[in-house]
Design a protein around this motif. Structure first.
Motif, PDB file in Angstrom:
ATOM      1  N   CYS A  45       0.839  -1.198   0.000  1.00 35.45           N
ATOM      2  CA  CYS A  45       0.000   0.000   0.000  1.00 35.45           C
ATOM      3  C   CYS A  45       0.877   1.252   0.000  1.00 35.45           C
ATOM      4  CB  CYS A  45      -0.883  -0.021   1.245  1.00 35.45           C
ATOM      5  SG  CYS A  45      -1.955   1.409   1.394  1.00 35.45           S
ATOM      6  N   HIS A  47       0.202   3.985   1.288  1.00 39.26           N
ATOM      7  CA  HIS A  47       0.078   4.774   2.512  1.00 39.26           C
ATOM      8  C   HIS A  47       1.188   4.417   3.499  1.00 39.26           C
ATOM      9  CE1 HIS A  47      -1.777   5.378   6.656  1.00 39.26           C
ATOM     10  NE2 HIS A  47      -1.397   6.561   6.234  1.00 39.26           N
ATOM     11  N   ASP A  48       1.209   3.128   3.906  1.00 37.72           N
ATOM     12  CA  ASP A  48       2.194   2.748   4.914  1.00 37.72           C
ATOM     13  C   ASP A  48       2.586   1.280   4.756  1.00 37.72           C
ATOM     14  OD1 ASP A  48       3.903   3.180   7.051  1.00 37.72           O
ATOM     15  OD2 ASP A  48       2.385   2.697   8.556  1.00 37.72           O
ATOM     16  N   ASP A  49       2.708   0.850   3.487  1.00 36.17           N
ATOM     17  CA  ASP A  49       3.250  -0.472   3.155  1.00 36.17           C
ATOM     18  C   ASP A  49       2.357  -1.654   3.536  1.00 36.17           C
ATOM     19  OD1 ASP A  49       5.368   0.991   2.245  1.00 36.17           O
ATOM     20  OD2 ASP A  49       6.700   0.486   3.918  1.00 36.17           O
ATOM     21  N   GLY A  50       1.071  -1.441   3.733  1.00 36.52           N
ATOM     22  CA  GLY A  50       0.168  -2.560   4.053  1.00 36.52           C
ATOM     23  C   GLY A  50       0.156  -3.591   2.928  1.00 36.52           C
ATOM     24  N   CYS A  64      -7.145  -1.905   1.530  1.00 39.73           N
ATOM     25  CA  CYS A  64      -5.975  -2.233   2.345  1.00 39.73           C
ATOM     26  C   CYS A  64      -6.415  -2.704   3.729  1.00 39.73           C
ATOM     27  CB  CYS A  64      -5.066  -1.011   2.461  1.00 39.73           C
ATOM     28  SG  CYS A  64      -3.615  -1.305   3.491  1.00 39.73           S
ATOM     29  N   ARG A  66      -4.892  -2.525   6.449  1.00 42.50           N
ATOM     30  CA  ARG A  66      -4.380  -1.756   7.587  1.00 42.50           C
ATOM     31  C   ARG A  66      -5.254  -0.544   7.911  1.00 42.50           C
ATOM     32  NH1 ARG A  66       1.704  -0.765   7.642  1.00 42.50           N
ATOM     33  NH2 ARG A  66       1.118  -0.079   9.716  1.00 42.50           N
ATOM     34  N   HIS A  67      -5.440   0.359   6.966  1.00 48.39           N
ATOM     35  CA  HIS A  67      -6.221   1.568   7.288  1.00 48.39           C
ATOM     36  C   HIS A  67      -7.296   1.864   6.259  1.00 48.39           C
ATOM     37  CE1 HIS A  67      -1.930   2.171   8.590  1.00 48.39           C
ATOM     38  NE2 HIS A  67      -2.553   2.152   9.751  1.00 48.39           N
ATOM     39  N   GLY A  68      -7.528   0.928   5.354  1.00 49.54           N
ATOM     40  CA  GLY A  68      -8.689   1.027   4.491  1.00 49.54           C
ATOM     41  C   GLY A  68      -8.556   1.807   3.196  1.00 49.54           C
ATOM     42  N   ALA A  69      -7.358   2.153   2.773  1.00 50.36           N
ATOM     43  CA  ALA A  69      -7.226   2.789   1.458  1.00 50.36           C
ATOM     44  C   ALA A  69      -7.743   1.817   0.395  1.00 50.36           C
ATOM     45  CB  ALA A  69      -5.766   3.145   1.169  1.00 50.36           C
ATOM     46  N   PRO A  82      -6.391   6.875   3.236  1.00 53.68           N
ATOM     47  CA  PRO A  82      -5.222   7.668   3.634  1.00 53.68           C
ATOM     48  C   PRO A  82      -4.039   7.599   2.675  1.00 53.68           C
ATOM     49  CG  PRO A  82      -5.354   5.673   4.926  1.00 53.68           C
ATOM     50  CD  PRO A  82      -6.597   5.714   4.084  1.00 53.68           C
TER      51      PRO A  82
HETATM   52  S1  FES Z   1      -1.100   1.003   4.995  1.00 54.56           S
HETATM   53 FE1  FES Z   1      -2.736   0.863   3.596  1.00 54.56          FE
HETATM   54  S2  FES Z   1      -4.153   2.341   4.258  1.00 54.56           S
HETATM   55 FE2  FES Z   1      -2.498   2.526   5.624  1.00 54.56          FE
END
Ligand code: FES
Length: 107
Positions: A45, A47-50, A64, A66-69, A82
């Motif tokens: 991802c 955003h933060d590698d999810g 994703c 992790r945080h839903g992107a 995000p």
């Molecule tokens: S790591 Fe994918 S939305 Fe944060």
């Protein structure tokens, strides 16, 4: 120039299966079969590698874990969440003689 790397038999990834994840040039790539069409995106991802392959797939949209992107698996485009405006890289996929190949761009 695009170089194609052999992943394996296309029969091993049926429509609706969980994506398979392979390492190509030190990057993890998630390969999907959606209604008989193959798509490949980087399994990371923006955003933060999810791990996107572990996310929820609805149609061609992966969320994703992790945080839903949300990203379109066909294009890599970020749709919401995000990850802001940073799309996820995609890879060309081709099937030849029932073998699945992933295209990697070379300089
Ligand atoms: S790591 Fe994918 S939305 Fe944060």
């Amino acid at each position: 120039m695009t170089e194609f790397l052999l992943v394996g038999s296309a029969d091993e990834l049926k429509p609706g299966d969980e994506p398979i994840v392979v390492e190509i040039n030190r990057r993890w790539v998630a390969i999907y079969n959606i209604d008989g069409q193959f798509y490949a995106i980087e399994d990371r991802c923006t955003h933060d590698d999810g791990p996107l392959a572990e996310g929820t797939l609805k149609g061609c949209i992966v969320e994703c874990p992790r945080h839903g992107a949300r990203f379109d698996v066909r294009t890599g485009k970020v749709l919401s969440g995000p990850a802001g405006t940073v799309d996820v890289p995609t890879y060309q996929v081709k099937i030849e003689n029932d073998q699945l190949w992933i295209g990697v761009k070379r300089a």
